[in-house]
Design a protein around this motif. Structure first.
Motif, PDB file in Angstrom:
ATOM      1  N   ASN A   1      79.135 -71.290  86.479  1.00  0.00           N
ATOM      2  CA  ASN A   1      80.029 -70.753  85.458  1.00  0.00           C
ATOM      3  C   ASN A   1      79.587 -69.354  85.062  1.00  0.00           C
ATOM      4  O   ASN A   1      78.376 -69.082  84.934  1.00  0.00           O
ATOM      5  CB  ASN A   1      80.027 -71.630  84.200  1.00  0.00           C
TER       6      ASN A   1
ATOM      7  N   ALA B   1      89.867 -68.922  87.143  1.00  0.00           N
ATOM      8  CA  ALA B   1      89.237 -70.068  86.480  1.00  0.00           C
ATOM      9  C   ALA B   1      90.246 -71.174  86.210  1.00  0.00           C
ATOM     10  O   ALA B   1      91.445 -70.934  86.026  1.00  0.00           O
ATOM     11  CB  ALA B   1      88.595 -69.629  85.167  1.00  0.00           C
TER      12      ALA B   1
ATOM     13  N   ASP C   1      83.543 -69.540  81.907  1.00  0.00           N
ATOM     14  CA  ASP C   1      84.618 -69.896  82.828  1.00  0.00           C
ATOM     15  C   ASP C   1      84.048 -70.270  84.190  1.00  0.00           C
ATOM     16  O   ASP C   1      82.950 -69.848  84.555  1.00  0.00           O
ATOM     17  CB  ASP C   1      85.604 -68.729  82.974  1.00  0.00           C
ATOM     18  N   ASP C   2      84.823 -71.082  84.932  1.00  0.00           N
ATOM     19  CA  ASP C   2      84.397 -71.547  86.250  1.00  0.00           C
ATOM     20  C   ASP C   2      85.063 -70.745  87.368  1.00  0.00           C
ATOM     21  O   ASP C   2      85.232 -71.237  88.477  1.00  0.00           O
ATOM     22  CB  ASP C   2      84.696 -73.032  86.423  1.00  0.00           C
ATOM     23  N   GLY C   3      85.405 -69.494  87.060  1.00  0.00           N
ATOM     24  CA  GLY C   3      86.058 -68.644  88.051  1.00  0.00           C
ATOM     25  C   GLY C   3      85.079 -67.978  88.998  1.00  0.00           C
ATOM     26  O   GLY C   3      83.894 -68.342  89.080  1.00  0.00           O
TER      27      GLY C   3
ATOM     28  N   SER D   1      89.868 -64.006  87.182  1.00  0.00           N
ATOM     29  CA  SER D   1      88.774 -64.892  87.579  1.00  0.00           C
ATOM     30  C   SER D   1      89.206 -66.068  88.460  1.00  0.00           C
ATOM     31  O   SER D   1      88.406 -66.604  89.224  1.00  0.00           O
ATOM     32  CB  SER D   1      88.064 -65.441  86.334  1.00  0.00           C
TER      33      SER D   1
ATOM     34  N   ILE E   1      88.524 -72.379  80.342  1.00  0.00           N
ATOM     35  CA  ILE E   1      87.626 -71.463  79.629  1.00  0.00           C
ATOM     36  C   ILE E   1      87.050 -72.223  78.447  1.00  0.00           C
ATOM     37  O   ILE E   1      87.796 -72.797  77.642  1.00  0.00           O
ATOM     38  CB  ILE E   1      88.369 -70.216  79.132  1.00  0.00           C
TER      39      ILE E   1
END
Length: 263
Positions: free
Chosen positions: A254, A188, A208-210, A186, A191
């Motif tokens: 996210n 990210a 997650d911000d991936g 990802s 998490i």
């Protein structure tokens, strides 16, 4: 010695959300609740050490699920820009009203980025420290690094939520596959893992911000029989085999994966 310290003390009951607090001369924290942002009262008392009796008043509030409190040092509000203007409490209040954060990482990073942009080109005036907490009710929440060893926290928490339950170990297989994929692919930076159990149901959420990715979209699921998955991970098929319900959504930039299991 002429020494003193500003102090904000807070005690929270994690089962009820009841918060008891007292403020000795520290910057008034901000309460984030139901989309509204306000300063916590009573007003700050006298800093500790100046007088033998500081006559500090206490307060009490009850946080609802999703409510947050943000604390900060005066290095935030007293940051000075190139025009010799202070960042100020009003600017901080407006920022949080605009961003309406729902988790600690968003709240802290919003303040950090805003203040650093404000005094860009100037020397930092004072220490800049920001701390926040958000109440999740009976839900257990952790912010984890995107590293495989962090899965230990997921494992311990799931087993604690469902002690002695053999189905919890099966659920961990699906959780591990999802976690490993986030860490591996990802990109990210963090998490957010949350877990809750009750009435025979275990719910696990991984945020997650991936890179945006829907694992259940058409074409993403591997076209293999269950027994033919490679040893490196049984993938989406395993998650769907084990989970009672598996959902993905993209929210506030996210990826949010929620897995529900029968226990």
């Amino acid at each position: 010695e002429g020494m003193f310290a500003t102090v904000f003390a807070l005690i929270i009951d994690p089962k009820t959300g009841v918060v008891r607090y007292a403020n000795a001369g520290h910057n008034a924290p901000l309460l984030i609740s139901g989309g509204e942002v306000s300063f916590l009262i009573p007003e700050p008392g006298i800093a500790l050490g100046l007088f033998e009796n500081a006559n500090i008043r206490s307060g009490i509030i009850t946080l609802k699920q999703g409510d947050g409190i943000l604390l900060y040092t005066d290095g935030v509000t007293e940051a000075v820009n190139t025009e010799k203007a202070f960042y100020g409490a009003d600017r901080l209040l407006s920022l949080l009203k605009e961003t309406a954060p729902k988790e600690s990482s968003v709240a802290v990073n919003s303040v950090k980025n805003s203040v650093e942009e404000f005094f860009s080109g100037c020397e930092q005036f004072d220490d800049i420290t920001v701390l926040s907490l958000f109440y999740r009710g009976g839900e257990t929440v952790f912010e984890l690094k995107p590293a495989l060893e962090e899965f230990t926290t997921v494992k311990q928490t799931v087993l604690e939520c469902c002690p002695g339950n053999s189905n919890a170990k099966k659920a961990l297989l699906a959780c591990e596959e999802a976690f490993v994929n986030i860490v591996s692919y990802s990109g990210a930076s963090h998490i957010i893992f949350s877990c809750s159990a009750g009435n025979g149901i275990l719910s696990v959420t991984l945020k997650d911000d991936g890179v945006r990715f829907d694992p259940f979209a058409d074409g993403n699921a591997p076209q293999k029989d269950f027994d033919s998955f490679d040893t490196g991970g049984m993938g989406i098929g395993l998650i769907k085999q084990i989970a009672e319900k598996a959902e993905w959504k993209y929210e506030e930039e996210n990826n949010v994966l929620t897995l529900t299991f029968k226990t």
